[in-house]
Design a protein around this motif. Structure first.
Motif, PDB file in Angstrom:
ATOM      1  N   TYR A 169       0.820  -1.198   0.000  1.00 23.61           N
ATOM      2  CA  TYR A 169       0.000   0.000   0.000  1.00 23.61           C
ATOM      3  C   TYR A 169       0.856   1.251   0.000  1.00 23.61           C
TER       4      TYR A 169
ATOM      5  N   GLU B 233      -3.615   3.382  -1.401  1.00 19.41           N
ATOM      6  CA  GLU B 233      -4.087   2.502  -2.460  1.00 19.41           C
ATOM      7  C   GLU B 233      -3.218   1.257  -2.540  1.00 19.41           C
ATOM      8  N   GLU B 234      -3.823   0.152  -2.926  1.00 19.07           N
ATOM      9  CA  GLU B 234      -3.067  -1.074  -3.169  1.00 19.07           C
ATOM     10  C   GLU B 234      -2.307  -0.894  -4.472  1.00 19.07           C
TER      11      GLU B 234
ATOM     12  N   GLN C 192      -5.003   1.220   3.827  1.00 19.81           N
ATOM     13  CA  GLN C 192      -4.010   2.115   4.413  1.00 19.81           C
ATOM     14  C   GLN C 192      -4.704   3.424   4.773  1.00 19.81           C
TER      15      GLN C 192
ATOM     16  N   SER D 199      -1.779   0.603   8.532  1.00 13.98           N
ATOM     17  CA  SER D 199      -2.422  -0.306   7.579  1.00 13.98           C
ATOM     18  C   SER D 199      -3.100  -1.453   8.305  1.00 13.98           C
TER      19      SER D 199
END
Lengths: 112, 115
Positions: free
Chosen positions: A49, A53-54, A68, A74
């Motif tokens: 992350y 965002e991933e 996150q 996270s």
């Protein structure tokens, strides 16, 4: 300066349940990665992350998800737990690639 | 995807003897390489890293590693081990082509130092 902190340290869950693991990165680190380490094996990359965002994902099913927060901390969520999900889950943080990762001590998850 | 192979799953050695833990990586392009150590019930601790420049890198606890591009290897060495070096050692690789690419680990080498 605290390093990477993970909670809880140990957890026992029943098959089919859901679990949430938490990680606070080292101060100044904005990228968080999660790894699964089965007994006697090397860490396997789950996902990373950055900016909430991933950004990257390893070969793990959608049962594994994360989040996150604006403070860079996270969470790792695992749904519909299987016996095979029993492992040490490691969180790592980093400010940039060349720095390398700083790891937490992990959460030992046992699924019964 | 890049990967690393640790050639020995277990390495037993006597105290004060030299040791080499072997690691080969798969990529033919630029790489960053790392060695980590894991003590029982703990996370991973960075021993040393190769980013560029000198092929011999020195790390903590007297460890060093040599980057060999032609053999795609990054072996870890210590001239004289101590009982306290008993631990699991992991080699890892990442692609420096963009910031904070994910890091991939080998299966680990269990170093056991005997008195």
């Amino acid at each position: 300066d605290a390093g990477v902190t993970q909670s809880p340290t140990h957890l026992i869950k029943t098959r089919g349940q859901q679990v949430t693991l938490r990680c606070s990165p080292k101060s100044g680190h904005d990228t968080v990665s999660w790894y699964q380490q089965a007994l006697g094996q090397g860490p396997q990359f789950i996902f990373q992350y950055y900016e909430e965002e991933e950004r990257q994902r390893g070969n793990f099913p959608d049962r594994f998800s994360g989040h996150q927060f604006p403070n860079y901390s996270s969470e790792l969520n695992v749904n519909a737990l299987l016996l095979g999900d029993s492992a040490l889950y490691l969180c790592a943080s980093s400010p940039w690639t060349a720095y390398g990762y700083t790891f937490g001590s992990g959460t030992r998850l046992t699924v019964v | 995807a890049q990967s690393v192979t640790q050639l020995d799953s277990q390495v037993p050695v006597f105290e004060e003897a030299p040791v080499e833990l072997r690691c080969n990586y798969s990529s033919s392009v630029s790489v960053y390489l790392f060695w980590y150590v894991q003590y029982p019930n703990q996370g991973l601790q960075l021993l040393l890293k190769y980013l560029s420049g000198s092929t011999l890198v020195k790390g903590i606890n007297g460890f060093e590693a040599e980057f060999n591009k032609s053999q795609t290897s990054f072996h870890l060495r210590k001239p004289s081990v101590h009982i306290s070096d008993t631990a699991e050692y992991f080699c890892a690789v990442t692609d420096p082509s963009y910031n904070n690419n994910d890091m991939r680990f080998g299966a680990g080498t269990r170093l056991t130092v005997k008195p």
